[in-house]
Write a protein that holds these residues in place. Sequence first.
Motif, short mmCIF file in Angstrom:
data_model
loop_
_atom_site.label_atom_id
_atom_site.label_comp_id
_atom_site.label_asym_id
_atom_site.label_seq_id
_atom_site.Cartn_x
_atom_site.Cartn_y
_atom_site.Cartn_z
N GLN A 64 -34.18 -6.57 25.10
CA GLN A 64 -33.83 -7.68 24.21
C GLN A 64 -33.15 -7.15 22.94
N ARG A 65 -33.66 -6.05 22.40
CA ARG A 65 -33.09 -5.47 21.19
C ARG A 65 -31.65 -5.02 21.45
N GLN A 66 -31.40 -4.45 22.62
CA GLN A 66 -30.04 -4.01 22.96
C GLN A 66 -29.08 -5.20 23.01
N LYS A 67 -29.55 -6.34 23.50
CA LYS A 67 -28.71 -7.54 23.55
C LYS A 67 -28.51 -8.15 22.17
N ALA A 68 -29.52 -8.02 21.30
CA ALA A 68 -29.47 -8.66 19.99
C ALA A 68 -28.68 -7.86 18.96
N MET A 69 -28.56 -6.57 19.16
CA MET A 69 -27.90 -5.71 18.16
C MET A 69 -26.48 -5.38 18.57
N ILE A 70 -25.65 -5.14 17.56
CA ILE A 70 -24.28 -4.71 17.78
C ILE A 70 -23.93 -3.70 16.68
N ALA A 71 -23.18 -2.70 17.04
CA ALA A 71 -22.81 -1.66 16.07
C ALA A 71 -21.92 -2.24 14.98
N PHE A 72 -22.14 -1.81 13.76
CA PHE A 72 -21.33 -2.29 12.64
C PHE A 72 -19.86 -1.95 12.86
N SER A 74 -18.28 -1.93 15.60
CA SER A 74 -17.75 -2.65 16.76
C SER A 74 -16.64 -3.61 16.35
N SER A 75 -15.59 -3.67 17.16
CA SER A 75 -14.47 -4.56 16.84
C SER A 75 -14.85 -6.03 16.97
N ASN A 76 -15.87 -6.34 17.75
CA ASN A 76 -16.26 -7.74 17.93
C ASN A 76 -17.53 -8.10 17.15
N ARG A 77 -17.87 -7.35 16.13
CA ARG A 77 -19.09 -7.62 15.38
C ARG A 77 -19.03 -8.95 14.62
N LEU A 78 -17.85 -9.45 14.34
CA LEU A 78 -17.73 -10.73 13.64
C LEU A 78 -17.66 -11.91 14.62
N ASP A 79 -17.61 -11.63 15.90
CA ASP A 79 -17.50 -12.67 16.94
C ASP A 79 -18.89 -12.96 17.50
N TRP A 80 -19.76 -13.47 16.67
CA TRP A 80 -21.15 -13.66 17.08
C TRP A 80 -21.51 -15.12 17.34
N HIS A 81 -20.60 -16.04 17.10
CA HIS A 81 -20.91 -17.46 17.21
C HIS A 81 -21.04 -17.94 18.65
#
Length: 81
Positions: A64-72, A74-81
Amino acid sequence: MPHDGWHPHDESDHHHHHGPPTRRTVLAAAALLPFGAASAQTVDAVQRVADAATRFLSSLDDGQRQKAMIAFESSNRLDWH
């Protein structure tokens, strides 16, 4: 009688008479006064959000943590909606 501030009808010739505050002075004071408290509130809010995020992540299992987290980075870190 002691002088307790500016009075429009004060006709005395004191050397230290400052006159009424200018509009610029009043606006500057109004703009700057809240920042001390706002800064402390912002720091408190940031800490509360960080604590909540840490508690949330701690409650997840590894998958679950792996799905919930994203590297800062990452190019898609702002695409969370």
